[in-house]
Design a protein around this motif. Structure first.
Motif, PDB file in Angstrom:
ATOM      1  N   SER A  73       0.705  -1.172   0.024  1.00  0.00           N
ATOM      2  CA  SER A  73       0.131   0.107  -0.003  1.00  0.00           C
ATOM      3  C   SER A  73       0.887   1.341  -0.086  1.00  0.00           C
ATOM      4  O   SER A  73       0.519   2.315  -0.748  1.00  0.00           O
ATOM      5  N   LEU A  74       2.061   1.108   0.765  1.00  0.00           N
ATOM      6  CA  LEU A  74       3.062   2.427   0.699  1.00  0.00           C
ATOM      7  C   LEU A  74       3.611   2.834  -0.421  1.00  0.00           C
ATOM      8  O   LEU A  74       3.403   3.861  -1.044  1.00  0.00           O
ATOM      9  N   LEU A  75       3.697   1.725  -1.205  1.00  0.00           N
ATOM     10  CA  LEU A  75       4.708   1.738  -2.452  1.00  0.00           C
ATOM     11  C   LEU A  75       3.770   2.337  -3.397  1.00  0.00           C
ATOM     12  O   LEU A  75       3.800   3.321  -4.232  1.00  0.00           O
ATOM     13  N   ALA A  76       2.318   1.649  -3.450  1.00  0.00           N
ATOM     14  CA  ALA A  76       1.504   2.165  -4.380  1.00  0.00           C
ATOM     15  C   ALA A  76       0.844   3.552  -4.318  1.00  0.00           C
ATOM     16  O   ALA A  76       0.760   4.158  -5.217  1.00  0.00           O
ATOM     17  N   ALA A  77       0.611   3.877  -3.037  1.00  0.00           N
ATOM     18  CA  ALA A  77       0.247   5.039  -2.895  1.00  0.00           C
ATOM     19  C   ALA A  77       1.307   6.206  -2.854  1.00  0.00           C
ATOM     20  O   ALA A  77       0.886   7.319  -3.427  1.00  0.00           O
ATOM     21  N   ILE A 135      -2.067  -6.819 -15.055  1.00  0.00           N
ATOM     22  CA  ILE A 135      -2.859  -7.335 -14.191  1.00  0.00           C
ATOM     23  C   ILE A 135      -2.134  -8.005 -12.911  1.00  0.00           C
ATOM     24  O   ILE A 135      -1.042  -8.761 -13.282  1.00  0.00           O
ATOM     25  N   ASN A 136      -2.552  -8.047 -11.933  1.00  0.00           N
ATOM     26  CA  ASN A 136      -1.844  -8.595 -10.540  1.00  0.00           C
ATOM     27  C   ASN A 136      -0.454  -8.075 -10.544  1.00  0.00           C
ATOM     28  O   ASN A 136       0.661  -8.865 -10.327  1.00  0.00           O
ATOM     29  N   SER A 137      -0.194  -6.800 -10.703  1.00  0.00           N
ATOM     30  CA  SER A 137       1.061  -6.169 -10.448  1.00  0.00           C
ATOM     31  C   SER A 137       0.724  -4.656  -9.828  1.00  0.00           C
ATOM     32  O   SER A 137      -0.271  -3.960 -10.364  1.00  0.00           O
ATOM     33  N   LEU A 138       1.934  -4.337  -9.186  1.00  0.00           N
ATOM     34  CA  LEU A 138       1.703  -2.939  -8.268  1.00  0.00           C
ATOM     35  C   LEU A 138       1.838  -1.925  -9.364  1.00  0.00           C
ATOM     36  O   LEU A 138       1.272  -0.782  -9.144  1.00  0.00           O
ATOM     37  N   ALA A 139       2.575  -2.255 -10.522  1.00  0.00           N
ATOM     38  CA  ALA A 139       2.596  -1.176 -11.524  1.00  0.00           C
ATOM     39  C   ALA A 139       1.336  -0.869 -11.998  1.00  0.00           C
ATOM     40  O   ALA A 139       1.215   0.551 -12.590  1.00  0.00           O
ATOM     41  N   GLY A 140       0.625  -1.700 -12.587  1.00  0.00           N
ATOM     42  CA  GLY A 140      -0.890  -1.509 -13.069  1.00  0.00           C
ATOM     43  C   GLY A 140      -1.784  -0.942 -12.004  1.00  0.00           C
ATOM     44  O   GLY A 140      -2.401   0.024 -12.436  1.00  0.00           O
ATOM     45  N   LEU A 141      -1.608  -1.248 -10.798  1.00  0.00           N
ATOM     46  CA  LEU A 141      -2.320  -0.491  -9.742  1.00  0.00           C
ATOM     47  C   LEU A 141      -1.943   0.707  -9.431  1.00  0.00           C
ATOM     48  O   LEU A 141      -2.911   1.788  -9.422  1.00  0.00           O
ATOM     49  N   VAL A 142      -0.659   1.448  -9.635  1.00  0.00           N
ATOM     50  CA  VAL A 142      -0.311   2.664  -9.581  1.00  0.00           C
ATOM     51  C   VAL A 142      -0.727   3.321 -10.770  1.00  0.00           C
ATOM     52  O   VAL A 142      -1.244   4.462 -10.718  1.00  0.00           O
ATOM     53  N   VAL A 215      -9.998  -6.029  -7.442  1.00  0.00           N
ATOM     54  CA  VAL A 215     -10.233  -6.502  -8.709  1.00  0.00           C
ATOM     55  C   VAL A 215      -8.948  -6.863  -9.367  1.00  0.00           C
ATOM     56  O   VAL A 215      -8.666  -7.982 -10.130  1.00  0.00           O
ATOM     57  N   LEU A 216      -7.931  -5.994  -9.370  1.00  0.00           N
ATOM     58  CA  LEU A 216      -6.695  -6.317 -10.177  1.00  0.00           C
ATOM     59  C   LEU A 216      -5.672  -7.078  -9.579  1.00  0.00           C
ATOM     60  O   LEU A 216      -4.726  -7.381 -10.250  1.00  0.00           O
TER      61      LEU A 216
END
Length: 277
Positions: A73-77, A135-142, A215-216
């Protein structure tokens, strides 16, 4: 005079009621986090735990990988907040200073985009990220968090840019500074409080976001903290209340601490900017 005093008392009473309304869930969460299982099942709950315990916190860490989820969460946010601000700052400058039809259309898009529900955009986003193999990657979530935070970041920063006197930029232009130099050397320092506030709101939004992450992200090692919190609820919908409250309390602390630290700097920066201008 009496009417003014009555109105002021009414304002303070309304503010106090609003603060109580906001503080009640958090205070009850803190109280629940330190209660024993026996006290949690009591028919007569109390605000202050009769026998405070840290067992809920130990159990929460034993049952779920909270530290790994908090790191995700810290990395993505953090990444989403930084990237969104870097993109939104020059765009907000152009939208605030260039009163063209394109700038007005962009402002309208910013307002309209806030009305779109998450469910409406999740399928197109999922398909795009699937084609990009994110999909299923923090890069995509970011990437999703940046796109979702940009309209709000633009809306905030446009207001801050318009508050900067144009006379300062005109003076810089007379001295031979170009647009980019003016933005970096003159406007950006005055925008620092607004940039920090925008980054803070983008960070908190991404830190607390649940739907996109659910979802991701598929594997447990990539899941963020809000998703992991749902694991304290069993298959039949029965929540493990003590550990859930303890984990939720820990999840709220970073946002509160960051806001408490940066709030003073934001206020001081606003006052300093006002004096300089």
């Amino acid at each position: 005079m009496r009417t003014s005093t009555t109105g002021r008392v009414g304002q303070y009473a309304a503010l106090l009621a609003y603060l109580v309304f906001l503080a009640f869930p958090f205070l009850w969460l803190v109280s629940t986090a330190f209660k024993s299982p026996r006290e949690l099942g009591s028919l007569h709950p109390t605000w202050i735990p009769r026998d405070p315990t840290l067992d809920n916190f130990r159990q929460a860490f034993d049952e779920q990988p909270l530290l790994r989820a908090a790191g995700n969460s810290l990395l993505a946010a953090s990444a989403a907040a930084v990237i969104a601000v870097l993109i939104a700052t020059p765009l907000a400058y152009v939208m605030a200073r260039r009163r063209t039809r394109l700038a007005k259309a962009a402002t309208g898009w910013v307002v309209v985009s806030q009305a779109f529900p998450l469910v409406l955009v999740i399928i197109p986003l999922f398909l795009v990220l699937k084609n990009l193999r994110l999909i299923n990657s923090l890069a995509g979530l970011v990437l999703v968090y940046v796109v979702w935070a940009l309209p709000f970041a633009l809306w905030m920063l446009v207001g801050y840019v318009r508050a900067v006197p144009t006379e300062l930029e005109e003076a810089a232009a007379v001295d031979g500074a170009g647009r980019l130099r003016t933005l970096v050397s003159v406007t950006a320092p005055l925008l620092a409080p607004g940039i920090v506030a925008t980054a803070l709101f983008a960070f908190i939004t991404a830190w607390n976001e649940f739907f996109f992450a659910l979802v991701l992200l598929k594997t447990a090692d990539k899941q963020t903290l809000p998703v992991v919190l749902t694991h304290f609820i069993g298959a039949e919908g029965v929540a493990d209340l003590g550990p859930l409250a303890a984990a939720a309390f820990l999840a709220t602390l970073p946002s509160l601490i960051i806001f408490a630290i940066i709030q003073r700097w934001i206020t001081g920066g606003m006052l300093a900017g006002a004096v300089k201008s």
